[in-house]
Motif scaffolding. Structure first.
Motif, PDB file in Angstrom:
ATOM      1  N   PRO A   1      71.394  30.248  52.513  1.00  0.00           N
ATOM      2  CA  PRO A   1      72.197  31.115  53.374  1.00  0.00           C
ATOM      3  C   PRO A   1      71.611  31.307  54.770  1.00  0.00           C
ATOM      4  N   CYS A   2      70.472  30.671  55.049  1.00  0.00           N
ATOM      5  CA  CYS A   2      69.782  30.834  56.325  1.00  0.00           C
ATOM      6  C   CYS A   2      69.119  29.500  56.684  1.00  0.00           C
ATOM      7  N   PRO A   3      68.597  29.359  57.890  1.00  0.00           N
ATOM      8  CA  PRO A   3      67.898  28.121  58.235  1.00  0.00           C
ATOM      9  C   PRO A   3      66.725  27.843  57.289  1.00  0.00           C
ATOM     10  N   VAL A   4      66.443  26.563  57.085  1.00  0.00           N
ATOM     11  CA  VAL A   4      65.352  26.131  56.203  1.00  0.00           C
ATOM     12  C   VAL A   4      64.403  25.241  56.994  1.00  0.00           C
ATOM     13  N   VAL A   5      63.119  25.561  56.944  1.00  0.00           N
ATOM     14  CA  VAL A   5      62.086  24.712  57.530  1.00  0.00           C
ATOM     15  C   VAL A   5      61.440  23.897  56.424  1.00  0.00           C
ATOM     16  N   VAL A   6      61.363  22.602  56.628  1.00  0.00           N
ATOM     17  CA  VAL A   6      60.636  21.711  55.722  1.00  0.00           C
ATOM     18  C   VAL A   6      59.420  21.211  56.501  1.00  0.00           C
ATOM     19  N   ALA A   7      58.243  21.706  56.137  1.00  0.00           N
ATOM     20  CA  ALA A   7      57.031  21.448  56.907  1.00  0.00           C
ATOM     21  C   ALA A   7      56.101  20.505  56.162  1.00  0.00           C
ATOM     22  N   SER A   8      55.558  19.538  56.889  1.00  0.00           N
ATOM     23  CA  SER A   8      54.645  18.584  56.266  1.00  0.00           C
ATOM     24  C   SER A   8      53.405  18.319  57.109  1.00  0.00           C
ATOM     25  N   TYR A   9      53.331  18.931  58.301  1.00  0.00           N
ATOM     26  CA  TYR A   9      52.196  18.682  59.191  1.00  0.00           C
ATOM     27  C   TYR A   9      51.415  19.971  59.400  1.00  0.00           C
ATOM     28  N   LEU A  10      50.097  19.878  59.376  1.00  0.00           N
ATOM     29  CA  LEU A  10      49.243  21.048  59.498  1.00  0.00           C
ATOM     30  C   LEU A  10      49.491  21.756  60.831  1.00  0.00           C
ATOM     31  N   PRO A  11      49.655  23.064  60.797  1.00  0.00           N
ATOM     32  CA  PRO A  11      50.039  23.813  62.004  1.00  0.00           C
ATOM     33  C   PRO A  11      48.833  24.206  62.854  1.00  0.00           C
ATOM     34  N   THR A  12      48.249  23.240  63.524  1.00  0.00           N
ATOM     35  CA  THR A  12      47.106  23.538  64.384  1.00  0.00           C
ATOM     36  C   THR A  12      47.500  24.396  65.580  1.00  0.00           C
ATOM     37  N   GLN A  13      48.811  24.435  65.896  1.00  0.00           N
ATOM     38  CA  GLN A  13      49.315  25.227  67.007  1.00  0.00           C
ATOM     39  C   GLN A  13      50.797  25.507  66.764  1.00  0.00           C
ATOM     40  N   PRO A  14      51.378  26.456  67.500  1.00  0.00           N
ATOM     41  CA  PRO A  14      52.831  26.666  67.379  1.00  0.00           C
ATOM     42  C   PRO A  14      53.581  25.404  67.799  1.00  0.00           C
ATOM     43  N   TRP A  15      54.817  25.258  67.311  1.00  0.00           N
ATOM     44  CA  TRP A  15      55.637  24.132  67.740  1.00  0.00           C
ATOM     45  C   TRP A  15      55.846  24.225  69.248  1.00  0.00           C
ATOM     46  N   GLN A  16      55.515  23.179  69.958  1.00  0.00           N
ATOM     47  CA  GLN A  16      55.621  23.188  71.413  1.00  0.00           C
ATOM     48  C   GLN A  16      56.732  22.280  71.933  1.00  0.00           C
ATOM     49  N   HIS A  17      56.912  21.116  71.297  1.00  0.00           N
ATOM     50  CA  HIS A  17      57.978  20.199  71.703  1.00  0.00           C
ATOM     51  C   HIS A  17      58.986  20.110  70.570  1.00  0.00           C
ATOM     52  N   ILE A  18      60.171  20.661  70.805  1.00  0.00           N
ATOM     53  CA  ILE A  18      61.204  20.735  69.781  1.00  0.00           C
ATOM     54  C   ILE A  18      62.383  19.864  70.201  1.00  0.00           C
ATOM     55  N   LEU A  19      62.847  19.038  69.274  1.00  0.00           N
ATOM     56  CA  LEU A  19      63.945  18.112  69.537  1.00  0.00           C
ATOM     57  C   LEU A  19      65.198  18.600  68.823  1.00  0.00           C
ATOM     58  N   VAL A  20      66.307  18.688  69.566  1.00  0.00           N
ATOM     59  CA  VAL A  20      67.576  19.144  69.000  1.00  0.00           C
ATOM     60  C   VAL A  20      68.658  18.101  69.284  1.00  0.00           C
ATOM     61  N   PRO A  21      69.055  17.300  68.298  1.00  0.00           N
ATOM     62  CA  PRO A  21      70.196  16.389  68.508  1.00  0.00           C
ATOM     63  C   PRO A  21      71.476  17.204  68.668  1.00  0.00           C
ATOM     64  N   ILE A  22      72.288  16.862  69.678  1.00  0.00           N
ATOM     65  CA  ILE A  22      73.494  17.658  69.944  1.00  0.00           C
ATOM     66  C   ILE A  22      74.714  16.758  70.131  1.00  0.00           C
ATOM     67  N   ASP A  23      75.881  17.346  69.861  1.00  0.00           N
ATOM     68  CA  ASP A  23      77.164  16.741  70.201  1.00  0.00           C
ATOM     69  C   ASP A  23      78.099  17.882  70.596  1.00  0.00           C
ATOM     70  N   PHE A  24      79.388  17.714  70.457  1.00  0.00           N
ATOM     71  CA  PHE A  24      80.330  18.753  70.884  1.00  0.00           C
ATOM     72  C   PHE A  24      80.810  19.605  69.713  1.00  0.00           C
ATOM     73  N   SER A  25      80.175  19.524  68.575  1.00  0.00           N
ATOM     74  CA  SER A  25      80.659  20.225  67.391  1.00  0.00           C
ATOM     75  C   SER A  25      80.199  21.685  67.375  1.00  0.00           C
ATOM     76  N   LEU A  26      80.892  22.488  66.560  1.00  0.00           N
ATOM     77  CA  LEU A  26      80.486  23.871  66.330  1.00  0.00           C
ATOM     78  C   LEU A  26      79.083  23.916  65.731  1.00  0.00           C
ATOM     79  N   THR A  27      78.808  22.967  64.835  1.00  0.00           N
ATOM     80  CA  THR A  27      77.490  22.906  64.220  1.00  0.00           C
ATOM     81  C   THR A  27      76.387  22.740  65.260  1.00  0.00           C
ATOM     82  N   ALA A  28      76.602  21.851  66.218  1.00  0.00           N
ATOM     83  CA  ALA A  28      75.591  21.613  67.248  1.00  0.00           C
ATOM     84  C   ALA A  28      75.403  22.839  68.133  1.00  0.00           C
ATOM     85  N   ARG A  29      76.505  23.521  68.463  1.00  0.00           N
ATOM     86  CA  ARG A  29      76.401  24.733  69.283  1.00  0.00           C
ATOM     87  C   ARG A  29      75.590  25.811  68.575  1.00  0.00           C
TER      88      ARG A  29
END
Length: 281
Positions: free
Chosen positions: A129-157
């Motif tokens: 019912p909410c966002p899910v994070v699937v993590a596999s890399y050791l968190p030596t620091q906060p996420w700094q470079h985040i990639l978001v694939p987008i299109d024109f859909s409601l989902t992407a917005r």
């Protein structure tokens, strides 16, 4: 009301990175961290109490180790064990706790897309019912470079909105894969090339307007870069990740419980970074 993050662990070594990431996120957001382990319902009742005690001790010991390894403060937390089917109990607990995020470790069937369908991770991704994070890399620091694939859909917005709100201090790269009709047949002609450049520029302006409209309502706006690349979405995303190594990819769910997108399967089958999947509404 404070946020609640739900970390679901199977106690494996593969879950160690996700455990550390859950601690970092809970502390950074000032959130309550609920740690959940689902016990096998077929365990004999006479040994269930002993197994539950051993699970709690293992989680507490891992918690102490991770806090020391990563110099992490302890958030407000709760350790709980329940009995049942893992994906059912994780989704149920997320509903009951009104969790704002579920954190899980990466599945162990990497590179085997045909075996993903029945995994706990995949089932939770389809029903959470909410966002899910699937993590596999050791968190030596906060996420700094985040990639978001987008299109024109409601989902992407909705996915982009989640990224802008949750990570106001990160660098966001918005990646759009485009293709035009007639490219294969007319791509070598000068007139077509001119028309293609014009259409791509028009596409960029449209996306810029979409992004700007979302940012108007937000107080803090992260560093945002829009990248347009030709090709099919899976190919474009895969190539970009190999070249630029983002820390996290955020994608949206189409809201179809029995369907998993090719992009999701690719990211789970060959994980180059952590993944967050968001609901479409």
């Amino acid at each position: 009301m404070s946020r609640t993050l739900l970390f679901a662990t199977d106690l494996s070594q593969d879950n160690r990175a996700a455990f550390a990431r859950a601690l970092r996120l809970a502390y950074a957001q000032g959130a309550q961290l609920d740690i959940l382990h689902v016990l096998d319902p077929y365990l004999p009742r006479r040994v269930l109490h002993d197994v539950e005690s051993a699970v709690n001790e293992d989680i507490s010991a891992t918690l102490t180790d991770l806090r020391e390894d990563y110099a992490l403060e302890a958030p407000s937390l709760l350790i709980q064990t329940v009995v049942g089917a893992p994906h059912v109990e994780i989704v149920r607990e997320a509903h009951e706790r009104n969790a704002s995020l579920i954190i899980m470790g990466m599945h162990r069937k990497r590179g085997q897309k045909d075996l993903l369908l029945g995994t706990t991770v995949m089932r939770v991704l389809r029903s959470a019912p909410c966002p899910v994070v699937v993590a596999s890399y050791l968190p030596t620091q906060p996420w700094q470079h985040i990639l978001v694939p987008i299109d024109f859909s409601l989902t992407a917005r909705q996915t982009l909105r989640e990224a802008l709100i949750r990570f106001p201090e990160a660098k966001l790269t918005l990646l759009h894969a485009w293709s035009l009709p007639g490219e294969r047949e007319l791509g070598s002609q000068a007139n077509f090339a001119q028309w293609r450049d014009h259409e791509v520029e028009r596409l960029r302006r449209t996306l810029d307007n979409e992004i700007e409209s979302l940012m108007r309502d937000l107080d803090g706006v992260p560093d945002v870069e829009l990248v347009l690349e030709p090709g099919q979405p899976c190919d474009v995303l895969h190539d970009y990740m190999k070249r630029h190594s983002p820390d996290l990819v955020i994608i949206g769910s189409r809201g179809q419980p029995q369907h998993t997108s090719q992009v999701t399967e690719m990211l789970l089958g060959e994980p180059h970074c952590d993944l967050m999947l968001c609901r479409s509404w």
